[in-house]
Design a protein around this motif. Sequence first.
Motif, PDB file in Angstrom:
ATOM      1  N   ILE A  67       0.879  -1.165   0.000  1.00  0.00           N
ATOM      2  CA  ILE A  67       0.000   0.000   0.000  1.00  0.00           C
ATOM      3  C   ILE A  67       0.914   1.211   0.000  1.00  0.00           C
ATOM      4  N   LYS A 304      -7.618  -1.559  -3.438  1.00  0.00           N
ATOM      5  CA  LYS A 304      -6.948  -0.334  -3.887  1.00  0.00           C
ATOM      6  C   LYS A 304      -7.729   0.362  -4.992  1.00  0.00           C
ATOM      7  N   GLU A 311      -5.263   3.652  -0.575  1.00  0.00           N
ATOM      8  CA  GLU A 311      -4.089   4.527  -0.685  1.00  0.00           C
ATOM      9  C   GLU A 311      -4.445   6.011  -0.668  1.00  0.00           C
TER      10      GLU A 311
END
Length: 442
Positions: A67, A304, A311
């Motif tokens: 990440i 993500k 993020e």
Amino acid sequence: MVLERVCTRISTSLRQLADTRAEKIAFTRFFGNPRVSPLEILRTAAARAGEAAAGRHVLIIEDTSEINYQAKALRKRGLGRVGNGTDVGLFVHPALAVDAADGSVLGLAGATIWRRTKPKQANYQALPIEDKESHKWLATAQAARRALPETPLATVIADREGDIYEVFARLPDARTHVLIRATKDRALAEHGRLFAEIAKQPEAGRLVFELEARPGRPGRTVTLAVRFGQASIRQPKTGADRRDPRSLSLNIVEVREIDPPSPKEAVIWRLLTTHSVTTLADAARIVDLYRRRWTIEQLFRTLKSQAIDVEESLLADGEALERLAATTLVAATRVMQLVHGRDAAGAAFEAARLFDPAEITVLEALIRRLEGRTEKQKNPHPRHSLAWAAWGIARLGGWTGYASERPPGPITFTRGLRRFHAIAEGFALASSLQPQIDVCAR
């Protein structure tokens, strides 16, 4: 409450998760509270996975993803370095429980989350595995196996990074197998090397299947030559642990693409396993199990860029971001349960696995409204099954419901879940106000 909000609103933005300033402050304190353990968040999720996995052959699929918070580096503190050695961020290594028979996602069976704050030692390869970052492959799988006590058979699946001698030596038992794609041309116990040994085996037959599309690679039909055999691999000399045997007998299945688009794109899988492989049918079964590994790649995309976008979080502290990572892994797994429960696999599970009774009531009302007049526009799944619920959520996410359309994926289900939970909140609010409305009407 925080986990519930992340799962229902599928976001890491505190502004989107909280309805009031007081809630935003409370959620910020939750993620910043040192007494909140990511391990406890994961254990709660693993317990639910264990219930769903009871009595099944379960695939424990594990992999690692980073990440990356480099784009917000000036606003972050307490993070480590990710894969390129420069950017700041952390790592997640989940173990996803998947039904071996139908591919349905049973839950998150475990995960390891860490920040890489120190460079590798000069003698890294000689260290015992407990002192290496690669210990995650062993420890995460062991924790996941403990979380599935009622599972009669489990197969731990990993890609090439998981090709570690200690994993083969320590994970298998009477109820646990391993299946890992080989990356190392290992030395054999007697003489020779692993890859040359499997290449000597006669072609046992051919397999044909559709290779899934991936970023930068379109899907295509592949034809593969199949070879299989048995090999006794030798314990590596560097870092050898006396607790492990000097050699291990494993079965190996190799599939090699016939007439690939280019040598670089050719599918060549060498799969090491403790499962018995004595026939072409056995080899095909091993390949099918390994292909289930793609599920965890979908989980990372959901975590993500394709859905939650972890993020983009504005939390600043590294420890808080670890807690957030644990929470969002649970939420991403929930989305994946719908993705893989949308068809026949989900018909065997109840919608109550993911939705409470009040939400199921809302789903019933919505599905009646979303269904069309023709049979093709009806929800085809058993009422109150997970597949029935997934049909409704996908329709809310923009899917037309026609079988001829591409099956809904993580983005569609994310949109649908967000819209559904907004409707469900409105329904609950209206229900709570009804007594007051009745009184005013009198």
